[in-house]
Design an enzyme around this catalytic site. Structure first.
Site, PDB file in Angstrom:
ATOM      1  N   ARG A   1       0.815  -1.227   0.000  1.00 35.93           N
ATOM      2  CA  ARG A   1       0.000   0.000   0.000  1.00 35.93           C
ATOM      3  C   ARG A   1       0.843   1.270   0.000  1.00 35.93           C
ATOM      4  NH1 ARG A   1      -4.073  -1.260   4.796  1.00 35.93           N
ATOM      5  NH2 ARG A   1      -2.305  -2.536   5.421  1.00 35.93           N
ATOM      6  N   GLN A   2       2.061   1.177   0.511  1.00 41.41           N
ATOM      7  CA  GLN A   2       2.937   2.378   0.491  1.00 41.41           C
ATOM      8  C   GLN A   2       3.646   2.367  -0.854  1.00 41.41           C
ATOM      9  OE1 GLN A   2       3.087   4.788   2.755  1.00 41.41           O
ATOM     10  NE2 GLN A   2       4.880   5.907   2.088  1.00 41.41           N
TER      11      GLN A   2
ATOM     12  N   LYS B   1     -14.347   7.764  -0.347  1.00 40.59           N
ATOM     13  CA  LYS B   1     -13.655   7.682   0.949  1.00 40.59           C
ATOM     14  C   LYS B   1     -12.522   8.703   1.029  1.00 40.59           C
ATOM     15  CE  LYS B   1     -10.359   4.504   1.786  1.00 40.59           C
ATOM     16  NZ  LYS B   1      -9.702   3.212   2.087  1.00 40.59           N
TER      17      LYS B   1
ATOM     18  N   ASP C   1     -14.312   2.645  -1.940  1.00 39.77           N
ATOM     19  CA  ASP C   1     -13.712   3.835  -2.560  1.00 39.77           C
ATOM     20  C   ASP C   1     -13.479   3.518  -4.024  1.00 39.77           C
ATOM     21  OD1 ASP C   1     -11.353   2.337  -2.821  1.00 39.77           O
ATOM     22  OD2 ASP C   1     -10.581   3.034  -0.910  1.00 39.77           O
TER      23      ASP C   1
ATOM     24  N   HIS D   1      -2.225  -4.592  -4.425  1.00 41.63           N
ATOM     25  CA  HIS D   1      -2.924  -3.316  -4.222  1.00 41.63           C
ATOM     26  C   HIS D   1      -2.744  -2.350  -5.388  1.00 41.63           C
ATOM     27  CE1 HIS D   1      -4.793  -0.067  -2.118  1.00 41.63           C
ATOM     28  NE2 HIS D   1      -3.728   0.678  -2.305  1.00 41.63           N
TER      29      HIS D   1
HETATM   30  C1  R5P Z   1      -6.673   0.970   0.700  1.00 42.65           C
HETATM   31  O1  R5P Z   1      -6.597   1.710  -0.245  1.00 42.65           O
HETATM   32  C2  R5P Z   1      -7.120  -0.447   0.624  1.00 42.65           C
HETATM   33  O2  R5P Z   1      -7.705  -0.729  -0.607  1.00 42.65           O
HETATM   34  C3  R5P Z   1      -8.090  -0.788   1.732  1.00 42.65           C
HETATM   35  O3  R5P Z   1      -9.261  -0.005   1.556  1.00 42.65           O
HETATM   36  C4  R5P Z   1      -7.508  -0.479   3.067  1.00 42.65           C
HETATM   37  O4  R5P Z   1      -6.188  -0.907   3.125  1.00 42.65           O
HETATM   38  C5  R5P Z   1      -8.298  -1.116   4.168  1.00 42.65           C
HETATM   39  O5  R5P Z   1      -7.687  -0.765   5.372  1.00 42.65           O
HETATM   40  P1  R5P Z   1      -8.515  -0.725   6.712  1.00 42.65           P
HETATM   41  O6  R5P Z   1      -9.225  -2.044   6.846  1.00 42.65           O
HETATM   42  O7  R5P Z   1      -7.474  -0.515   7.777  1.00 42.65           O
HETATM   43  O8  R5P Z   1      -9.453   0.433   6.637  1.00 42.65           O
END
Ligand code: R5P
Length: 281
Positions: free
Chosen positions: A91-92, A183, A160, A123
């Protein structure tokens, strides 16, 4: 060439399932710990194969170090492939604030050159360019759909616009419609969502995301869609990271069911990606 499969600690069930479906040999992996806490891995029979496929999700720092060790243990094998069912740190994928590391690049470039790297719904597919390997990202939405077949004509919502493609392919496989919520992330575990005018009332709704980590994103979506009158609410994801109290958060928000794959092995991993990976080996 039928490979020898080498499982990382977090992918033992999945690797065993792949071995079963491909008829591949499952390598034994031995672990030792030094007095200072450092780990050592050994794959005693690795030199008997010419093709090794390491299957190792990396949700923790230790599992990433273990992956590096497994790749090193395979260094004399002619062909080495790495399957990252779940790629930690993906994600980073960019520098969000000045001075930050791009962790996805750091972990991808930290992996020694191998012949191929395979991921599942990573991701951000752009991170694959940072591996020194041929790469492929598999889409497990059809497998996820198999675990959701009991839901008829669903509305499939992504929390999102990042997971819209996943919502659309899931809706396509299930014969439903797809939409998304908007989001905004406020901090590491806080998100704010603006509800859209979705045809939610009395619909069976599936909220889908690539991963559920703290559950904050998914819980907020479940809460909003429940308030808009959904008849049932199912949370679905490819990667059940399930950090902290994620499951409690989701049930607290009113989810009826949670469906996930075994890219990470949890009690909620009712759908397997073993056949998907096997077909692509
Ligand atoms: C972020 O962009 C990912 O697609 C997920 O929406 C996110 O990582 C979910 O994280 P959490 O369950 O901590 O809200």
């Amino acid at each position: 060439m039928i490979p020898m499969l080498v499982a990382g600690s977090y992918s033992q069930v999945l690797t065993s399932r792949i071995a079963r479906s491909t008829g591949s040999e499952l390598a034994s992996v031995e672990y030792a710990e030094f007095p200072d806490g450092e780990q050592l891995v050994r794959v005693p029979d690795i030199e008997s194969t010419e093709r090794a496929v390491i299957v190792a999700s990396t949700p923790t720092d230790e599992s990433y170090v273990e992956l590096l060790q497994l790749v090193d243990a395979c260094r004399d094998v002619s062909r080495v492939e790495v399957v990252l069912p779940y790629m930690g740190y993906s994600r980073q994928d960019k520098r969000f604030r000045e001075g930050e590391s791009v962790s996805a690049r750091a972990v991808a470039q930290g992996l020694p050159p191998v012949d191929r790297v395979m991921t599942v719904n990573v991701h951000e597919p752009g991170v694959l360019d940072w591996f020194d390997a041929e790469t492929i990202d598999l889409d497990a939405s059809a497998e996820l759909a198999n675990g959701l077949e009991s839901i008829s004509n669903p509305l499939v919502v992504s929390p999102d616009n990042g997971a819209v493609d996943l919502a659309e392919s899931l809706a396509g496989a299930l014969g439903g419609e797809a939409d998304y919520l908007e989001k905004t992330r406020l901090s590491g575990d806080e998100v704010e969502m603006k509800p859209k005018n979705l045809p939610v009332e009395d619909r069976e709704v599936i909220v889908v995301d690539d991963m559920i980590s703290t559950g904050g994103t998914m819980s907020e979506a479940i809460d909003i869609l429940g308030a808009q009158g959904a008849s049932t609410l199912t949370a679905a994801c490819i990667h059940p990271v399930l950090a902290r109290n994620a499951v409690l958060e989701l049930y607290g928000a009113g989810v009826d069911n949670i469906v996930a794959t075994d890219t990470l092995e949890s009690v909620l991993s009712s759908v397997s990606v073993a056949d998907l990976i096997s077909r692509n080996l």
